[in-house]
Design a protein around this motif. Structure first.
Motif, PDB file in Angstrom:
ATOM      1  N   ASN A  78     -50.746 -78.568  14.386  1.00 43.92           N
ATOM      2  CA  ASN A  78     -50.628 -77.151  14.739  1.00 43.92           C
ATOM      3  C   ASN A  78     -50.718 -76.960  16.250  1.00 43.92           C
ATOM      4  O   ASN A  78     -49.968 -76.159  16.835  1.00 43.92           O
ATOM      5  CB  ASN A  78     -51.739 -76.344  14.052  1.00 43.92           C
ATOM      6  CG  ASN A  78     -51.533 -76.233  12.557  1.00 43.92           C
ATOM      7  OD1 ASN A  78     -50.406 -76.287  12.074  1.00 43.92           O
ATOM      8  ND2 ASN A  78     -52.607 -76.094  11.817  1.00 43.92           N
ATOM      9  N   LEU A  79     -51.635 -77.686  16.879  1.00 50.94           N
ATOM     10  CA  LEU A  79     -51.816 -77.557  18.318  1.00 50.94           C
ATOM     11  C   LEU A  79     -50.589 -78.072  19.072  1.00 50.94           C
ATOM     12  O   LEU A  79     -50.138 -77.446  20.044  1.00 50.94           O
ATOM     13  CB  LEU A  79     -53.058 -78.339  18.750  1.00 50.94           C
ATOM     14  CG  LEU A  79     -53.509 -78.172  20.193  1.00 50.94           C
ATOM     15  CD1 LEU A  79     -53.862 -76.722  20.476  1.00 50.94           C
ATOM     16  CD2 LEU A  79     -54.719 -79.068  20.469  1.00 50.94           C
ATOM     17  N   LEU A  89     -45.669 -76.993  22.225  1.00 49.18           N
ATOM     18  CA  LEU A  89     -44.228 -77.181  22.370  1.00 49.18           C
ATOM     19  C   LEU A  89     -43.514 -75.839  22.515  1.00 49.18           C
ATOM     20  O   LEU A  89     -42.632 -75.678  23.378  1.00 49.18           O
ATOM     21  CB  LEU A  89     -43.680 -77.953  21.167  1.00 49.18           C
ATOM     22  CG  LEU A  89     -43.997 -79.448  21.115  1.00 49.18           C
ATOM     23  CD1 LEU A  89     -43.492 -80.063  19.813  1.00 49.18           C
ATOM     24  CD2 LEU A  89     -43.381 -80.173  22.313  1.00 49.18           C
ATOM     25  N   ILE A  90     -43.882 -74.884  21.687  1.00 54.87           N
ATOM     26  CA  ILE A  90     -43.257 -73.557  21.786  1.00 54.87           C
ATOM     27  C   ILE A  90     -43.666 -72.882  23.093  1.00 54.87           C
ATOM     28  O   ILE A  90     -42.852 -72.209  23.745  1.00 54.87           O
ATOM     29  CB  ILE A  90     -43.643 -72.697  20.574  1.00 54.87           C
ATOM     30  CG1 ILE A  90     -43.076 -73.326  19.293  1.00 54.87           C
ATOM     31  CG2 ILE A  90     -43.131 -71.268  20.729  1.00 54.87           C
ATOM     32  CD1 ILE A  90     -43.428 -72.576  18.032  1.00 54.87           C
ATOM     33  N   SER A  91     -44.928 -73.073  23.509  1.00 55.54           N
ATOM     34  CA  SER A  91     -45.361 -72.533  24.800  1.00 55.54           C
ATOM     35  C   SER A  91     -44.547 -73.150  25.933  1.00 55.54           C
ATOM     36  O   SER A  91     -44.193 -72.471  26.905  1.00 55.54           O
ATOM     37  CB  SER A  91     -46.850 -72.814  25.019  1.00 55.54           C
ATOM     38  OG  SER A  91     -47.638 -72.219  24.010  1.00 55.54           O
ATOM     39  N   PHE A 101     -38.075 -71.164  29.729  1.00 52.10           N
ATOM     40  CA  PHE A 101     -37.179 -70.008  29.755  1.00 52.10           C
ATOM     41  C   PHE A 101     -37.349 -69.181  31.032  1.00 52.10           C
ATOM     42  O   PHE A 101     -36.404 -68.532  31.486  1.00 52.10           O
ATOM     43  CB  PHE A 101     -37.409 -69.111  28.539  1.00 52.10           C
ATOM     44  CG  PHE A 101     -36.771 -69.623  27.284  1.00 52.10           C
ATOM     45  CD1 PHE A 101     -35.547 -70.267  27.319  1.00 52.10           C
ATOM     46  CD2 PHE A 101     -37.403 -69.469  26.054  1.00 52.10           C
ATOM     47  CE1 PHE A 101     -34.957 -70.758  26.150  1.00 52.10           C
ATOM     48  CE2 PHE A 101     -36.823 -69.953  24.890  1.00 52.10           C
ATOM     49  CZ  PHE A 101     -35.605 -70.602  24.937  1.00 52.10           C
ATOM     50  N   ILE A 102     -38.543 -69.177  31.624  1.00 52.70           N
ATOM     51  CA  ILE A 102     -38.755 -68.372  32.830  1.00 52.70           C
ATOM     52  C   ILE A 102     -38.511 -69.197  34.105  1.00 52.70           C
ATOM     53  O   ILE A 102     -38.791 -68.729  35.211  1.00 52.70           O
ATOM     54  CB  ILE A 102     -40.175 -67.773  32.865  1.00 52.70           C
ATOM     55  CG1 ILE A 102     -41.247 -68.870  32.944  1.00 52.70           C
ATOM     56  CG2 ILE A 102     -40.417 -66.862  31.685  1.00 52.70           C
ATOM     57  CD1 ILE A 102     -42.650 -68.330  33.130  1.00 52.70           C
ATOM     58  N   GLY A 103     -37.985 -70.418  33.918  1.00 51.23           N
ATOM     59  CA  GLY A 103     -37.554 -71.200  35.072  1.00 51.23           C
ATOM     60  C   GLY A 103     -38.578 -72.149  35.654  1.00 51.23           C
ATOM     61  O   GLY A 103     -38.388 -72.640  36.768  1.00 51.23           O
ATOM     62  N   GLU A 104     -39.643 -72.439  34.934  1.00 46.81           N
ATOM     63  CA  GLU A 104     -40.654 -73.374  35.419  1.00 46.81           C
ATOM     64  C   GLU A 104     -40.657 -74.639  34.564  1.00 46.81           C
ATOM     65  O   GLU A 104     -40.169 -74.645  33.433  1.00 46.81           O
ATOM     66  CB  GLU A 104     -42.035 -72.734  35.402  1.00 46.81           C
ATOM     67  CG  GLU A 104     -42.190 -71.527  36.314  1.00 46.81           C
ATOM     68  CD  GLU A 104     -42.252 -71.894  37.789  1.00 46.81           C
ATOM     69  OE1 GLU A 104     -42.238 -73.100  38.103  1.00 46.81           O
ATOM     70  OE2 GLU A 104     -42.315 -70.979  38.620  1.00 46.81           O
ATOM     71  N   SER A 105     -41.208 -75.702  35.110  1.00 43.91           N
ATOM     72  CA  SER A 105     -41.276 -76.971  34.397  1.00 43.91           C
ATOM     73  C   SER A 105     -42.478 -76.975  33.451  1.00 43.91           C
ATOM     74  O   SER A 105     -43.620 -76.820  33.912  1.00 43.91           O
ATOM     75  CB  SER A 105     -41.399 -78.123  35.388  1.00 43.91           C
ATOM     76  OG  SER A 105     -41.765 -79.321  34.720  1.00 43.91           O
ATOM     77  N   PRO A 106     -42.245 -77.156  32.150  1.00 43.62           N
ATOM     78  CA  PRO A 106     -43.388 -77.204  31.215  1.00 43.62           C
ATOM     79  C   PRO A 106     -44.357 -78.338  31.533  1.00 43.62           C
ATOM     80  O   PRO A 106     -45.571 -78.168  31.406  1.00 43.62           O
ATOM     81  CB  PRO A 106     -42.714 -77.415  29.852  1.00 43.62           C
ATOM     82  CG  PRO A 106     -41.328 -76.909  30.031  1.00 43.62           C
ATOM     83  CD  PRO A 106     -40.960 -77.217  31.456  1.00 43.62           C
ATOM     84  N   LEU A 107     -43.837 -79.489  31.959  1.00 43.97           N
ATOM     85  CA  LEU A 107     -44.710 -80.620  32.263  1.00 43.97           C
ATOM     86  C   LEU A 107     -45.579 -80.327  33.479  1.00 43.97           C
ATOM     87  O   LEU A 107     -46.792 -80.589  33.474  1.00 43.97           O
ATOM     88  CB  LEU A 107     -43.869 -81.875  32.501  1.00 43.97           C
ATOM     89  CG  LEU A 107     -44.661 -83.176  32.735  1.00 43.97           C
ATOM     90  CD1 LEU A 107     -45.577 -83.474  31.547  1.00 43.97           C
ATOM     91  CD2 LEU A 107     -43.716 -84.338  32.997  1.00 43.97           C
TER      92      LEU A 107
END
Length: 367
Positions: free
Chosen positions: A21-22, A27-29, A35-41
């Motif tokens: 779940n976490l 992953l969705i976060s 989507f707002i143009g930043e790197s998730p990593l």
């Protein structure tokens, strides 16, 4: 047979399912951040560095986690008795009044270690008293505890605003708060804890209430799984009809469970009131009562799981502040979205993967 009733090993129920779940929540976060143009990593690295990259960051993380441990235990105790206490927010607020009155009375005369046990008792009593009326209405009149505890959250807020604005306020000052407690009414910082690991606590308000929270975790474990009252509460939570048929007093058990739940919520106030700000202020709870619901669900209502879940949310709170500072595009509202996704998957969708895991487990068990 429904998959919900199929028993699974503890390592799946308490380990694998919350972990899946976490992972999905993050992953969705990450997609939201992308989507707002930043790197998730990069965002994840900044979040972890802000929460765990320094002694001060760890101190803030554990400070937030302390409040969540208390409110998570509050929710868990009620859930074991089949009750959904959503009133931890209001009970913590009123608990702050209890420990503040003790601190204001004793801080002139005795050191903190004498004030502390009386403050713990005062916070617990005030929180328990605020839970008593909803408990009595549930036990004696059948009024659903979810509705009454939500109503009492608003009543607690209004009552505390009145007391701070008209009665407890320092004469001549505009801020609705009590006077600052003297050293005898303040809980000391845990700087020595960071010193043991070669780091410094800095400005973090981590204090002795963290140790009190850990002690409460142990006592709740003893209560729920090693006492007759805990057995009665768990039986009532699993089947009220069977519990009553077995001779377990319904009204008494409901009221005691809610009093214990309210007392634990009230003790949360020790952390911000006597540990961080050294005074009673308006809205000091800051939503910790509601976060405690997610912490309890994610921790599977077990004290050990609650500690882990509380630290996770502490990381999200502290790391989120650092992340929004270093990445301006990720606003504080975005951090709330990420926290909400964790709550969604860890709480509301906690058994989303259970049917698939049951089928996989049964397949391997037959071979």
């Amino acid at each position: 047979m429904s998959t919900a009733s199929v028993p699974l090993p503890n390592w799946i129920t308490y380990g694998l399912i919350p972990l899946l779940n976490l992972i999905v929540a993050f992953l969705i976060s990450g997609l939201v951040v992308w989507f707002i143009g930043e790197s998730p990593l990069d965002a994840l690295v900044l979040l972890l560095q802000g929460a765990l990259g320094s002694g001060e960051g760890i101190g803030f993380t554990l400070y937030y986690a302390t409040s969540f441990i208390f409110t998570g235990l509050s929710v868990a105790v009620a859930i074991h008795a089949g009750l959904f206490n959503i009133g931890s927010e209001g009970q913590a607020y009123v608990g702050g009044l209890g420990c503040a009155l003790v601190a204001l009375t004793l801080d002139h005369y005795v050191p903190w270690y004498v004030t502390m046990p009386f403050a713990v008792i005062g916070a617990a009593i005030f929180g328990a008293l605020w839970a008593f009326i909803p408990a009595w209405l549930q036990a004696k009149r059948g009024s659903h505890v979810v509705i009454t505890t939500i109503m009492f959250n608003f009543i607690a807020s209004a009552m505390m605003n009145f007391l701070l604005v008209h009665i407890l306020i320092v004469p001549g000052k505009m801020a609705p708060e009590t006077r600052t407690f003297l050293e005898g009414g303040q809980l000391p910082k845990l700087g020595w804890l960071m010193d043991m690991f070669g780091s410094t606590i800095g400005a973090a308000p981590l204090n002795v209430s963290f140790l009190i929270a850990l002690v409460m975790c142990f006592l709740v474990w003893v209560l729920v799984w090693r006492t007759k009252l805990g057995y009665e509460m768990r039986t009532l939570g699993l089947s009220p009809t069977a519990a009553v048929y077995a001779g377990i007093p319904y009204a008494r058990t409901v009221i005691i469970a809610m009093l214990l739940s309210g007392g634990l919520a009230g003790m949360m106030a020790l952390n911000p009131v006597m540990g961080a700000s050294a005074r009673l202020q308006v809205e000091f709870v800051l939503g910790a009562g509601f976060v405690g619901i997610a912490v309890s669900l994610m921790g599977r209502n077990h004290p050990l799981g609650i500690i882990v879940a509380a630290i996770l949310f502490g990381i999200l709170y502290q790391g989120g502040d650092a992340l929004s500072f270093d990445m301006p595009n990720i606003t504080r509202d975005m951090i709330v979205v990420i926290q909400g996704l964790v709550i969604l998957f860890a709480g509301a969708l906690e058994y989303m993967f259970r049917p698939a895991l049951v089928r996989i487990y049964q397949t391997f068990a037959r071979t």
